[in-house]
Write a protein that holds these residues in place. Sequence first.
Motif, PDB file in Angstrom:
ATOM      1  N   THR A  98     -37.552 -55.382 -18.763  1.00 62.74           N
ATOM      2  CA  THR A  98     -36.645 -55.671 -20.217  1.00 62.74           C
ATOM      3  C   THR A  98     -36.282 -53.957 -20.393  1.00 62.74           C
ATOM      4  OG1 THR A  98     -38.256 -57.294 -20.851  1.00 62.74           O
ATOM      5  CG2 THR A  98     -37.402 -55.672 -22.641  1.00 62.74           C
ATOM      6  N   ASP A  99     -35.347 -54.041 -20.973  1.00 64.98           N
ATOM      7  CA  ASP A  99     -34.618 -52.752 -20.997  1.00 64.98           C
ATOM      8  C   ASP A  99     -33.878 -52.105 -19.985  1.00 64.98           C
ATOM      9  OD1 ASP A  99     -35.035 -52.582 -23.726  1.00 64.98           O
ATOM     10  OD2 ASP A  99     -36.886 -51.680 -23.408  1.00 64.98           O
ATOM     11  N   ARG A 100     -33.831 -52.699 -18.824  1.00 67.87           N
ATOM     12  CA  ARG A 100     -33.144 -52.495 -17.492  1.00 67.87           C
ATOM     13  C   ARG A 100     -31.874 -53.265 -17.264  1.00 67.87           C
ATOM     14  NH1 ARG A 100     -36.369 -50.012 -13.704  1.00 67.87           N
ATOM     15  NH2 ARG A 100     -34.479 -49.330 -12.995  1.00 67.87           N
ATOM     16  N   LEU A 101     -30.956 -52.777 -16.530  1.00 66.53           N
ATOM     17  CA  LEU A 101     -29.613 -53.243 -16.364  1.00 66.53           C
ATOM     18  C   LEU A 101     -29.848 -54.018 -15.016  1.00 66.53           C
ATOM     19  CD1 LEU A 101     -26.900 -53.116 -17.422  1.00 66.53           C
ATOM     20  CD2 LEU A 101     -26.217 -51.316 -15.562  1.00 66.53           C
ATOM     21  N   THR A 115     -23.496 -58.339 -15.083  1.00 66.99           N
ATOM     22  CA  THR A 115     -24.495 -57.512 -14.950  1.00 66.99           C
ATOM     23  C   THR A 115     -24.657 -57.129 -16.343  1.00 66.99           C
ATOM     24  OG1 THR A 115     -23.503 -56.333 -13.184  1.00 66.99           O
ATOM     25  CG2 THR A 115     -24.709 -54.999 -14.512  1.00 66.99           C
ATOM     26  N   ARG A 117     -27.970 -55.998 -19.598  1.00 66.99           N
ATOM     27  CA  ARG A 117     -29.530 -55.341 -19.933  1.00 66.99           C
ATOM     28  C   ARG A 117     -30.328 -56.303 -20.454  1.00 66.99           C
ATOM     29  NH1 ARG A 117     -30.389 -50.509 -19.171  1.00 66.99           N
ATOM     30  NH2 ARG A 117     -28.377 -49.576 -19.804  1.00 66.99           N
ATOM     31  N   VAL A 128     -29.780 -61.028 -23.163  1.00 64.01           N
ATOM     32  CA  VAL A 128     -29.419 -59.871 -22.564  1.00 64.01           C
ATOM     33  C   VAL A 128     -28.260 -59.524 -23.487  1.00 64.01           C
ATOM     34  CG1 VAL A 128     -29.635 -60.863 -20.085  1.00 64.01           C
ATOM     35  CG2 VAL A 128     -27.470 -61.328 -21.144  1.00 64.01           C
ATOM     36  N   GLU A 156     -29.690 -46.942 -12.447  1.00 63.50           N
ATOM     37  CA  GLU A 156     -28.905 -46.168 -13.433  1.00 63.50           C
ATOM     38  C   GLU A 156     -29.253 -44.815 -13.214  1.00 63.50           C
ATOM     39  OE1 GLU A 156     -28.437 -48.241 -17.158  1.00 63.50           O
ATOM     40  OE2 GLU A 156     -30.283 -49.074 -16.715  1.00 63.50           O
ATOM     41  N   ARG A 159     -29.352 -43.291 -17.308  1.00 61.58           N
ATOM     42  CA  ARG A 159     -30.045 -44.536 -18.012  1.00 61.58           C
ATOM     43  C   ARG A 159     -30.645 -43.594 -19.259  1.00 61.58           C
ATOM     44  NH1 ARG A 159     -35.492 -47.414 -17.297  1.00 61.58           N
ATOM     45  NH2 ARG A 159     -35.270 -48.658 -18.879  1.00 61.58           N
TER      46      ARG A 159
END
Length: 171
Positions: A98-101, A115, A117, A128, A156, A159
């Motif tokens: 969660t919160d990641r690309l 792609t 998040r 997303v 990232e 990020r």
Amino acid sequence: MSTTQSERLRELLEPLVRSQGLDLEEIAVDAIGRKRVLRVVVDSDEGADLDRIADVSRALSAKLDDSDAMGQGEYTLEVGTPGAERELKEHRHYVRATDRLVRFQLTEGAGSELTARILKVDDEGVDVEVPGVKGRKPTARRLAFADVVKARVQVEFNRKDKKDMKEEEEA
């Protein structure tokens, strides 16, 4: 009853890994020349720091020494975490991302690749945010797990953490 060495090792080691507060993500036995390498990948919702990896490594080594699971030949035990660009296979992997690309490979009907998040995960899929292109605003999208063929976290370098993203929203 288990038939492969990896399955037998999983049955032997998984309770020990869980007792250390970690999830056993992967076991692989590889032959490198005459030597064998047992690779064990562990993780948790909080992550696994070096001290936890060292503790579980010592416990696994002792357990393996007390059993004949690896046979009589020499082997090297390597214990680590999934790494930065981990593939997401289990529900808990998506929650941890969660919160990641993430780069999603989707079924034909859902489009081929995306792609985005991860914002939220539930039992049916993920919400997303698809980054905007050329100054456009990001867009929200819902992906059902059934439409995801493969998903991999993306590295990232610039990020923003949650604090930076919250400050941008408030501005």
